[in-house]
Design a protein around this motif. Structure first.
Motif, PDB file in Angstrom:
ATOM      1  N   UNK A   1       4.028 -37.608   8.254  1.00 55.15           N
ATOM      2  CA  UNK A   1       4.787 -36.389   8.896  1.00 55.15           C
ATOM      3  C   UNK A   1       5.184 -35.320   7.970  1.00 55.15           C
ATOM      4  N   UNK A   2       5.039 -35.617   6.872  1.00 54.80           N
ATOM      5  CA  UNK A   2       5.584 -34.683   5.889  1.00 54.80           C
ATOM      6  C   UNK A   2       4.424 -33.384   5.658  1.00 54.80           C
ATOM      7  N   UNK A   3       5.045 -32.392   5.310  1.00 51.06           N
ATOM      8  CA  UNK A   3       4.083 -31.552   4.935  1.00 51.06           C
ATOM      9  C   UNK A   3       3.513 -31.593   3.669  1.00 51.06           C
ATOM     10  N   UNK A   4       2.392 -31.254   3.275  1.00 52.57           N
ATOM     11  CA  UNK A   4       1.683 -31.418   1.896  1.00 52.57           C
ATOM     12  C   UNK A   4       2.392 -30.340   0.832  1.00 52.57           C
ATOM     13  N   UNK A   5       2.509 -30.753  -0.383  1.00 51.81           N
ATOM     14  CA  UNK A   5       3.159 -30.071  -1.458  1.00 51.81           C
ATOM     15  C   UNK A   5       2.171 -28.772  -1.756  1.00 51.81           C
ATOM     16  N   UNK A   6       2.464 -27.469  -1.874  1.00 52.45           N
ATOM     17  CA  UNK A   6       1.220 -26.507  -2.134  1.00 52.45           C
ATOM     18  C   UNK A   6       2.121 -25.603  -3.119  1.00 52.45           C
ATOM     19  N   UNK A   7       1.483 -24.968  -3.922  1.00 50.63           N
ATOM     20  CA  UNK A   7       2.166 -24.092  -4.973  1.00 50.63           C
ATOM     21  C   UNK A   7       2.213 -22.804  -4.337  1.00 50.63           C
ATOM     22  N   UNK A   8       1.529 -22.519  -3.455  1.00 50.44           N
ATOM     23  CA  UNK A   8       1.056 -21.168  -2.509  1.00 50.44           C
ATOM     24  C   UNK A   8       1.985 -21.143  -1.457  1.00 50.44           C
ATOM     25  N   UNK A   9       2.984 -20.187  -1.634  1.00 52.57           N
ATOM     26  CA  UNK A   9       3.705 -19.848  -0.256  1.00 52.57           C
ATOM     27  C   UNK A   9       3.489 -18.198   0.060  1.00 52.57           C
ATOM     28  N   UNK A  10       4.155 -17.999   1.288  1.00 53.79           N
ATOM     29  CA  UNK A  10       4.053 -16.747   1.610  1.00 53.79           C
ATOM     30  C   UNK A  10       4.164 -15.525   0.799  1.00 53.79           C
ATOM     31  N   UNK A  11       5.425 -15.917  -0.037  1.00 54.17           N
ATOM     32  CA  UNK A  11       5.996 -14.813  -0.741  1.00 54.17           C
ATOM     33  C   UNK A  11       4.751 -14.413  -1.746  1.00 54.17           C
ATOM     34  N   UNK A  12       4.095 -15.285  -2.450  1.00 54.13           N
ATOM     35  CA  UNK A  12       3.014 -15.251  -3.318  1.00 54.13           C
ATOM     36  C   UNK A  12       1.969 -14.318  -2.875  1.00 54.13           C
ATOM     37  N   UNK A  13       1.517 -14.704  -1.820  1.00 53.61           N
ATOM     38  CA  UNK A  13       0.423 -14.146  -0.999  1.00 53.61           C
ATOM     39  C   UNK A  13       0.863 -12.517  -0.815  1.00 53.61           C
ATOM     40  N   UNK A  14       2.201 -12.379  -0.308  1.00 54.70           N
ATOM     41  CA  UNK A  14       2.939 -11.024  -0.052  1.00 54.70           C
ATOM     42  C   UNK A  14       2.792 -10.228  -1.384  1.00 54.70           C
ATOM     43  N   UNK A  15       3.165 -10.881  -2.500  1.00 51.09           N
ATOM     44  CA  UNK A  15       2.997 -10.226  -3.999  1.00 51.09           C
ATOM     45  C   UNK A  15       1.672  -9.754  -4.260  1.00 51.09           C
ATOM     46  N   UNK A  16       0.629 -10.675  -3.961  1.00 46.43           N
ATOM     47  CA  UNK A  16      -0.719 -10.227  -4.257  1.00 46.43           C
ATOM     48  C   UNK A  16      -1.171  -9.047  -3.651  1.00 46.43           C
ATOM     49  N   UNK A  17      -0.919  -9.157  -2.221  1.00 44.80           N
ATOM     50  CA  UNK A  17      -1.313  -8.148  -1.407  1.00 44.80           C
ATOM     51  C   UNK A  17      -0.544  -6.713  -1.716  1.00 44.80           C
ATOM     52  N   UNK A  18       0.663  -6.631  -2.271  1.00 45.89           N
ATOM     53  CA  UNK A  18       1.297  -5.480  -2.324  1.00 45.89           C
ATOM     54  C   UNK A  18       0.605  -5.054  -4.052  1.00 45.89           C
ATOM     55  N   UNK A  19       0.401  -5.895  -4.882  1.00 43.69           N
ATOM     56  CA  UNK A  19      -0.227  -5.585  -5.990  1.00 43.69           C
ATOM     57  C   UNK A  19      -1.417  -4.966  -5.808  1.00 43.69           C
ATOM     58  N   UNK A  20      -2.283  -5.297  -4.866  1.00 48.51           N
ATOM     59  CA  UNK A  20      -3.607  -4.864  -4.593  1.00 48.51           C
ATOM     60  C   UNK A  20      -3.459  -3.301  -4.133  1.00 48.51           C
ATOM     61  N   UNK A  21      -2.506  -3.269  -3.297  1.00 47.89           N
ATOM     62  CA  UNK A  21      -2.119  -1.712  -3.096  1.00 47.89           C
ATOM     63  C   UNK A  21      -1.687  -0.855  -4.109  1.00 47.89           C
ATOM     64  N   UNK A  22      -0.697  -1.344  -5.010  1.00 50.67           N
ATOM     65  CA  UNK A  22      -0.421  -0.677  -6.104  1.00 50.67           C
ATOM     66  C   UNK A  22      -1.607  -0.549  -7.025  1.00 50.67           C
ATOM     67  N   UNK A  23      -2.363  -1.234  -7.239  1.00 50.21           N
ATOM     68  CA  UNK A  23      -3.450  -1.190  -8.131  1.00 50.21           C
ATOM     69  C   UNK A  23      -4.445  -0.049  -7.597  1.00 50.21           C
ATOM     70  N   UNK A  24      -4.592   0.076  -6.327  1.00 47.93           N
ATOM     71  CA  UNK A  24      -5.361   0.909  -5.546  1.00 47.93           C
ATOM     72  C   UNK A  24      -4.897   2.308  -5.972  1.00 47.93           C
ATOM     73  N   UNK A  25      -3.502   2.403  -5.675  1.00 52.31           N
ATOM     74  CA  UNK A  25      -2.915   3.632  -5.919  1.00 52.31           C
ATOM     75  C   UNK A  25      -2.953   4.301  -7.438  1.00 52.31           C
ATOM     76  N   UNK A  26      -2.948   3.237  -8.200  1.00 50.22           N
ATOM     77  CA  UNK A  26      -3.173   3.780  -9.647  1.00 50.22           C
ATOM     78  C   UNK A  26      -4.717   3.858  -9.944  1.00 50.22           C
ATOM     79  N   UNK A  27      -5.702   3.688  -9.018  1.00 42.47           N
ATOM     80  CA  UNK A  27      -6.966   4.054  -9.563  1.00 42.47           C
ATOM     81  C   UNK A  27      -7.602   2.714 -10.295  1.00 42.47           C
ATOM     82  N   UNK A  28      -6.985   1.469 -10.347  1.00 41.56           N
ATOM     83  CA  UNK A  28      -7.326   0.376 -11.093  1.00 41.56           C
ATOM     84  C   UNK A  28      -7.981  -0.444 -10.086  1.00 41.56           C
TER      85      UNK A  28
END
Length: 70
Positions: A9-36
């Motif tokens: 009945x317990x959730x599995x331990x995972x090192x990926x959480x929503x904040x991590x994905x949001x940070x990756x998503x934002x980084x992708x847009x930042x890199x795009x803006x910078x032309x990288x």
């Protein structure tokens, strides 16, 4: 339902959480803006791959995660 539970009945331990994905998503847009574009692609691909092991705590987080993917 994006929440999976094991037989105890317990959730599995995972090192990926929503904040991590949001940070990756934002980084992708930042890199795009910078032309990288190679860095942006890597960030977005990592973001998408992380969804396969994401565990959310409630419906709000589930909806927020789904809104990150067009």
């Amino acid at each position: 339902n994006l929440i999976l539970r094991n037989s105890s009945g317990k959730r599995p331990y995972v090192s990926v959480n929503l904040q991590h994905i949001k940070d990756l998503h934002k980084s992708g847009f930042d890199f795009t803006t910078d032309g990288k574009f190679t860095d942006a692609l890597n960030s977005f691909v990592s973001c998408l791959h992380s969804f396969s092991v994401l565990v959310v705590n409630n419906r709000e987080e589930e909806q927020e995660a789904l809104n990150l993917v067009p």
